[in-house]
Write a protein that holds these residues in place. Structure first.
Motif, PDB file in Angstrom:
ATOM      1  N   VAL A 507       0.838  -1.202   0.000  1.00  8.86           N
ATOM      2  CA  VAL A 507       0.000   0.000   0.000  1.00  8.86           C
ATOM      3  C   VAL A 507       0.868   1.246   0.000  1.00  8.86           C
ATOM      4  CG1 VAL A 507      -1.784   1.266   1.264  1.00  8.86           C
ATOM      5  CG2 VAL A 507      -1.853  -1.228   1.189  1.00  8.86           C
ATOM      6  N   GLY A 508       1.958   1.210   0.768  1.00 13.98           N
ATOM      7  CA  GLY A 508       2.867   2.347   0.773  1.00 13.98           C
ATOM      8  C   GLY A 508       3.495   2.594  -0.585  1.00 13.98           C
ATOM      9  N   GLY A 509       3.800   1.532  -1.303  1.00 13.15           N
ATOM     10  CA  GLY A 509       4.349   1.699  -2.641  1.00 13.15           C
ATOM     11  C   GLY A 509       3.358   2.329  -3.598  1.00 13.15           C
ATOM     12  N   MET A 510       2.073   2.014  -3.444  1.00 12.98           N
ATOM     13  CA  MET A 510       1.061   2.582  -4.325  1.00 12.98           C
ATOM     14  C   MET A 510       0.805   4.057  -4.031  1.00 12.98           C
ATOM     15  SD  MET A 510      -1.841  -0.396  -4.851  1.00 12.98           S
ATOM     16  CE  MET A 510      -2.063  -0.721  -3.103  1.00 12.98           C
ATOM     17  N   THR A 515       6.826   2.535   4.988  1.00 11.50           N
ATOM     18  CA  THR A 515       6.310   1.924   6.213  1.00 11.50           C
ATOM     19  C   THR A 515       7.405   1.694   7.243  1.00 11.50           C
ATOM     20  OG1 THR A 515       6.568  -0.283   5.267  1.00 11.50           O
ATOM     21  CG2 THR A 515       4.446   0.822   4.950  1.00 11.50           C
ATOM     22  N   GLY A 516       8.623   1.377   6.787  1.00 16.67           N
ATOM     23  CA  GLY A 516       9.734   1.201   7.697  1.00 16.67           C
ATOM     24  C   GLY A 516       9.646  -0.032   8.569  1.00 16.67           C
ATOM     25  N   GLY A 517       8.673  -0.920   8.356  1.00 18.43           N
ATOM     26  CA  GLY A 517       8.533  -2.120   9.171  1.00 18.43           C
ATOM     27  C   GLY A 517       8.925  -3.356   8.392  1.00 18.43           C
ATOM     28  N   GLU A 518       8.541  -4.505   8.905  1.00 17.20           N
ATOM     29  CA  GLU A 518       8.835  -5.751   8.234  1.00 17.20           C
ATOM     30  C   GLU A 518       7.900  -5.934   7.037  1.00 17.20           C
ATOM     31  OE1 GLU A 518       8.824  -9.007  10.906  1.00 17.20           O
ATOM     32  OE2 GLU A 518      10.187  -8.055  12.348  1.00 17.20           O
ATOM     33  N   SER A 519       8.354  -6.683   6.061  1.00 16.52           N
ATOM     34  CA  SER A 519       7.586  -6.838   4.828  1.00 16.52           C
ATOM     35  C   SER A 519       6.269  -7.573   5.045  1.00 16.52           C
ATOM     36  CB  SER A 519       8.426  -7.592   3.792  1.00 16.52           C
ATOM     37  OG  SER A 519       8.807  -8.867   4.302  1.00 16.52           O
ATOM     38  N   ARG A 520       6.198  -8.405   6.073  1.00 17.30           N
ATOM     39  CA  ARG A 520       4.967  -9.169   6.304  1.00 17.30           C
ATOM     40  C   ARG A 520       3.951  -8.395   7.133  1.00 17.30           C
ATOM     41  NH1 ARG A 520       8.812 -11.733   9.563  1.00 17.30           N
ATOM     42  NH2 ARG A 520       8.421 -11.564  11.818  1.00 17.30           N
ATOM     43  N   GLY A 532       0.571   3.632  18.413  1.00 20.82           N
ATOM     44  CA  GLY A 532       1.158   3.271  19.691  1.00 20.82           C
ATOM     45  C   GLY A 532       0.153   2.707  20.680  1.00 20.82           C
ATOM     46  N   ARG A 533      -0.983   2.236  20.196  1.00 23.63           N
ATOM     47  CA  ARG A 533      -2.052   1.717  21.046  1.00 23.63           C
ATOM     48  C   ARG A 533      -3.021   0.913  20.180  1.00 23.63           C
ATOM     49  NH1 ARG A 533      -6.358   4.754  19.572  1.00 23.63           N
ATOM     50  NH2 ARG A 533      -5.963   6.891  18.874  1.00 23.63           N
ATOM     51  N   THR A 534      -4.026   0.359  20.838  1.00 21.38           N
ATOM     52  CA  THR A 534      -5.075  -0.339  20.097  1.00 21.38           C
ATOM     53  C   THR A 534      -5.882   0.667  19.275  1.00 21.38           C
ATOM     54  OG1 THR A 534      -5.255  -2.006  21.833  1.00 21.38           O
ATOM     55  CG2 THR A 534      -7.105  -1.805  20.317  1.00 21.38           C
ATOM     56  N   PRO A 535      -6.066   0.421  17.987  1.00 22.05           N
ATOM     57  CA  PRO A 535      -6.821   1.386  17.177  1.00 22.05           C
ATOM     58  C   PRO A 535      -8.286   1.423  17.576  1.00 22.05           C
ATOM     59  CG  PRO A 535      -6.367  -0.592  15.901  1.00 22.05           C
ATOM     60  CD  PRO A 535      -5.619  -0.733  17.188  1.00 22.05           C
ATOM     61  N   ALA A 536      -8.948   2.535  17.244  1.00 21.65           N
ATOM     62  CA  ALA A 536     -10.374   2.716  17.503  1.00 21.65           C
ATOM     63  C   ALA A 536     -11.043   3.212  16.237  1.00 21.65           C
ATOM     64  CB  ALA A 536     -10.598   3.702  18.648  1.00 21.65           C
ATOM     65  N   LEU A 537     -12.322   2.981  16.157  1.00 23.85           N
ATOM     66  CA  LEU A 537     -13.081   3.386  14.977  1.00 23.85           C
ATOM     67  C   LEU A 537     -12.930   4.891  14.736  1.00 23.85           C
ATOM     68  CD1 LEU A 537     -15.108   2.305  12.848  1.00 23.85           C
ATOM     69  CD2 LEU A 537     -16.929   3.103  14.366  1.00 23.85           C
ATOM     70  N   GLY A 538     -12.549   5.258  13.500  1.00 18.55           N
ATOM     71  CA  GLY A 538     -12.410   6.657  13.137  1.00 18.55           C
ATOM     72  C   GLY A 538     -11.012   7.222  13.315  1.00 18.55           C
ATOM     73  N   ASP A 539     -10.070   6.466  13.895  1.00 18.05           N
ATOM     74  CA  ASP A 539      -8.700   6.962  14.051  1.00 18.05           C
ATOM     75  C   ASP A 539      -8.088   7.277  12.684  1.00 18.05           C
ATOM     76  OD1 ASP A 539      -8.568   6.955  16.768  1.00 18.05           O
ATOM     77  OD2 ASP A 539      -7.664   4.985  16.944  1.00 18.05           O
ATOM     78  N   ARG A 540      -7.326   8.354  12.635  1.00 16.93           N
ATOM     79  CA  ARG A 540      -6.647   8.763  11.401  1.00 16.93           C
ATOM     80  C   ARG A 540      -5.135   8.747  11.603  1.00 16.93           C
ATOM     81  NH1 ARG A 540      -9.000  12.212   7.267  1.00 16.93           N
ATOM     82  NH2 ARG A 540     -11.276  12.052   7.326  1.00 16.93           N
ATOM     83  N   VAL A 541      -4.415   8.331  10.561  1.00 16.16           N
ATOM     84  CA  VAL A 541      -2.953   8.339  10.564  1.00 16.16           C
ATOM     85  C   VAL A 541      -2.505   9.032   9.283  1.00 16.16           C
ATOM     86  CG1 VAL A 541      -0.858   6.957  10.492  1.00 16.16           C
ATOM     87  CG2 VAL A 541      -2.766   6.252  11.958  1.00 16.16           C
ATOM     88  N   ARG A 542      -1.765  10.126   9.410  1.00 12.97           N
ATOM     89  CA  ARG A 542      -1.262  10.850   8.242  1.00 12.97           C
ATOM     90  C   ARG A 542       0.015  10.170   7.721  1.00 12.97           C
ATOM     91  NH1 ARG A 542      -1.911  16.037   6.604  1.00 12.97           N
ATOM     92  NH2 ARG A 542      -4.044  15.526   7.170  1.00 12.97           N
ATOM     93  N   VAL A 543      -0.007   9.760   6.462  1.00 13.20           N
ATOM     94  CA  VAL A 543       1.157   9.154   5.818  1.00 13.20           C
ATOM     95  C   VAL A 543       1.354   9.867   4.482  1.00 13.20           C
ATOM     96  CG1 VAL A 543       1.094   6.894   6.926  1.00 13.20           C
ATOM     97  CG2 VAL A 543      -0.352   7.303   4.965  1.00 13.20           C
ATOM     98  N   GLY A 544       2.439  10.593   4.369  1.00  9.27           N
ATOM     99  CA  GLY A 544       2.672  11.344   3.140  1.00  9.27           C
ATOM    100  C   GLY A 544       1.588  12.383   2.937  1.00  9.27           C
TER     101      GLY A 544
END
Length: 605
Positions: A507-510, A515-520, A532-544
């Motif tokens: 997804v990051g490539g598209m 992502t900086g993590g492991e490929s799996r 840094g915690r359990t996600p919740a409905l509606g949480d947003r993460v800005r990437v690029g």
């Protein structure tokens, strides 16, 4: 006998009018509890009803019992996942937040009302706790849902902050009446006794109630009576022992609601109606208790205290308490604004009156003005504020029309579903549905005739399905037979959605982010790491240049991720952008004989 008959008639009439008025107010978007309060004032001494009611002892007794029922029902309906998600920030707001709010509002009240520090702190303690019941009713009424973490924080805080407010109010009364008899160690000891004692009695009482429900063989109608009587027993016992009955009854309801027992559906349905009755009766009674003509001298100072509470004391407490928990700026602003005051401050305002504190009538009047303005201003704007700040959660499917029967041994439930018109079951047919293995389809009724499930070709809207399974599996069936979620104009789920188990690196490539993590690692793993915690409905993460949005949850794992290609830039720019977007959606007046002009912003797009 004639007076008793008239009292019964008036009580029934007020309840009936409250229900009808609530139905009308829901269409106008008015806070429902404000309607109940106003109806009580109209029926009171200065209104057309001219009912004389000034019994503060009765008001405190009935108010405490109503609050015990409401808090028990709140705990009963708080899932363990919600409590786990918000326990840190909610506990911080319910303890330190209430203290900061009380001190800040007390200092303002001392200045505006010309009171001493102890008397000002008493006013601050009375109005320090929030009441989120009206907020969640209004949001649910509008078909909106908040982001999971924000919603959970407000919900759990509303159940936990009353004990702190009660403790501070009682201590403030003691400070005013006997200032020389208080010491810091004694205050700390009383606080621990209230908090630890209430928690211990509530947890023990909750487990004992679950044991009783599973062991006693009673008629179906007696299990809800057992629950409500036990809740009052826990509340009164904790209060008599010097512990917090408010905390005890909330935790007892929480334990009962999250443990398996054979009368779950019976108790929940009964307490849903009982909690409504308690809220209606409580606010109508408090409206009867106040005399509007006596509030006039306190309208201006009480209004200034309310403004200071909304704009200074509550935001200061929220920003201080939520600082360690990585809430966004818009989330903290919204939690600050939704510090709605309700019945608890008015009930607490009767304590100084009962204790004989000098000037107690003024404290009661100020508390009532603060609650009234809070319901008027904040209660009417919780929905628009959620839209403006972009805190709406992705819409979820509506549950189907469903009736449940608990199995006697507590091993599961029988559920009767009605297939909704635009449900997944109606669109896909029974053969293409992913039905949990633990669910057994027992019968199917089509066109008024019973059909064996294995002989059914497909499912049609209005079909009735009888199934057996546990609560978790039947919740999956809710999503299959209920109406599908409709997209909202604010796009809380983004432009489109993808499965959360997709590889994060792909997804990051598209979309051009690392992502900086492991490929799996999956997209769900990546979002969990970023939050840094359990996600919740509606949480947003800005990437690029995009936002990843948690659009659906299965348990404590994200199952669907939304992609927002044009997210707000954040902070004040986000607020300005959402304000312009809301203004563009407003209907524009058309000039006669001329087509409507296209806005410049839309033309540029």
């Amino acid at each position: 006998m004639e007076a008793i008959n008239e009292a019964i008639f008036l009580a029934g009439l007020l309840l009936l009018l409250s229900i009808l008025a609530g139905r009308v107010s829901s269409r106008l978007g008015a806070p429902l509890l404000l309607v109940f309060l106003g109806l009580g004032m109209l029926a009171g001494e200065d209104g057309p009803g001219n009912i004389q009611f000034h019994d503060f002892h009765m008001a405190y007794l009935m108010g405490s019992m109503a609050l015990a029922v409401i808090l028990f029902d709140g705990g009963l309906r708080t899932p363990a996942e919600t409590f786990k998600l918000a326990r840190g920030p909610a506990f911080s707001l319910a303890t330190l937040g209430v203290l900061v709010t009380a001190v800040g509002t007390g200092a303002l009240a001392s200045f505006l009302l010309g009171l001493g520090w102890a008397e000002g702190f008493l006013v601050g303690a009375i109005i320090a706790s929030t009441d989120a019941a009206a907020v969640f009713f209004l949001l649910n009424l509008r078909g909106m849902a908040l982001r999971g973490r924000v919603s959970a924080t407000l919900e759990v805080e509303s159940g936990l902050n009353d004990p702190m407010a009660v403790l501070l109010t009682v201590l403030a009364v003691e400070m005013v009446m006997t200032p020389a008899g208080l010491s810091l160690p004694m205050l700390a000891l009383e606080f621990l006794q209230q908090l630890i004692g209430g928690a211990a009695l509530g947890l023990a009482g909750g487990f004992l109630l679950v044991w009783l429900v599973n062991r006693l063989d009673l008629a179906d109608g007696l299990y809800p009576i057992l629950a409500v009587s036990f809740s009052l027993f826990i509340f009164g016992g904790a209060q008599a022992a010097g512990a917090s009955g408010f905390l005890a009854v909330y935790l007892a309801g929480f334990i009962l609601g999250n443990r398996r027992h054979k009368a779950d559906r019976l108790i929940r349905r009964f307490h849903d109606g009982l909690a409504w009755l308690a809220q209606i009766g409580l606010f109508v009674m408090l409206g009867l208790l106040v005399t509007p003509s006596r509030l006039e001298p306190y309208l201006l100072p009480g209004g200034l205290v309310a403004v200071g509470l909304m704009l200074l004391a509550r935001p200061l407490a929220v920003f201080l308490c939520l600082a360690p928990f990585r809430f966004t700026l818009t989330e903290r602003i919204y939690v600050s604004w939704v510090g709605l005051r309700g019945a608890v401050p008015i009930v607490l305002a009767t304590i100084p009156v009962l204790a004989g504190v000098p000037g107690a009538d003024a404290y009661f009047a100020v508390a009532f003005v603060v609650v009234l303005l809070s319901l008027l201003i904040q209660g009417w704007t919780v929905g628009p504020a959620a839209r403006l700040l972009g805190l709406l959660a992705p819409p979820q499917p509506d549950p189907p029309s469903r009736a449940d029967v608990d199995l006697p041994d507590g091993s599961g439930q029988l559920a009767v579903f009605t297939v909704a018109r635009d449900s997944e079951a109606a669109l896909r047919g029974r053969g293409r549905l992913l039905i949990p293995e633990s669910v057994q389809l027992l019968a199917l009724i089509q066109n008024g005739r019973p059909v064996r499930p294995e002989d059914a070709v497909g499912l049609q809207p209005g079909d009735t399905v009888l199934a057996m399974g546990d609560q978790e599996a039947l919740a999956v069936m809710d999503r299959l037979f209920g109406r599908r979620a409709k997209a909202l104009q604010e796009r809380p789920a983004g432009d489109f959605q993808i499965q959360a188990d997709m590889p994060a690196a792909a997804v990051g490539g598209m979309y051009g982010f690392e992502t900086g993590g492991e490929s799996r690692d999956t997209l769900a793993d990546y979002i969990r790491q970023r939050l840094g915690r359990t996600p919740a409905l509606g949480d947003r993460v800005r990437v690029g240049e995009i936002d990843l949005i948690v659009a659906a949850m299965e348990g404590d794992h994200a199952s669907l991720i939304g992609i927002d290609l044009t997210p707000p830039t954040g902070g004040l720019d986000a607020l300005r952008g959402r304000w312009r977007e809301m203004r563009r959606r407003l209907p524009r007046r058309r000039s006669r004989g001329r087509p409507p002009e296209k806005p410049a912003a839309d033309a540029a797009e």
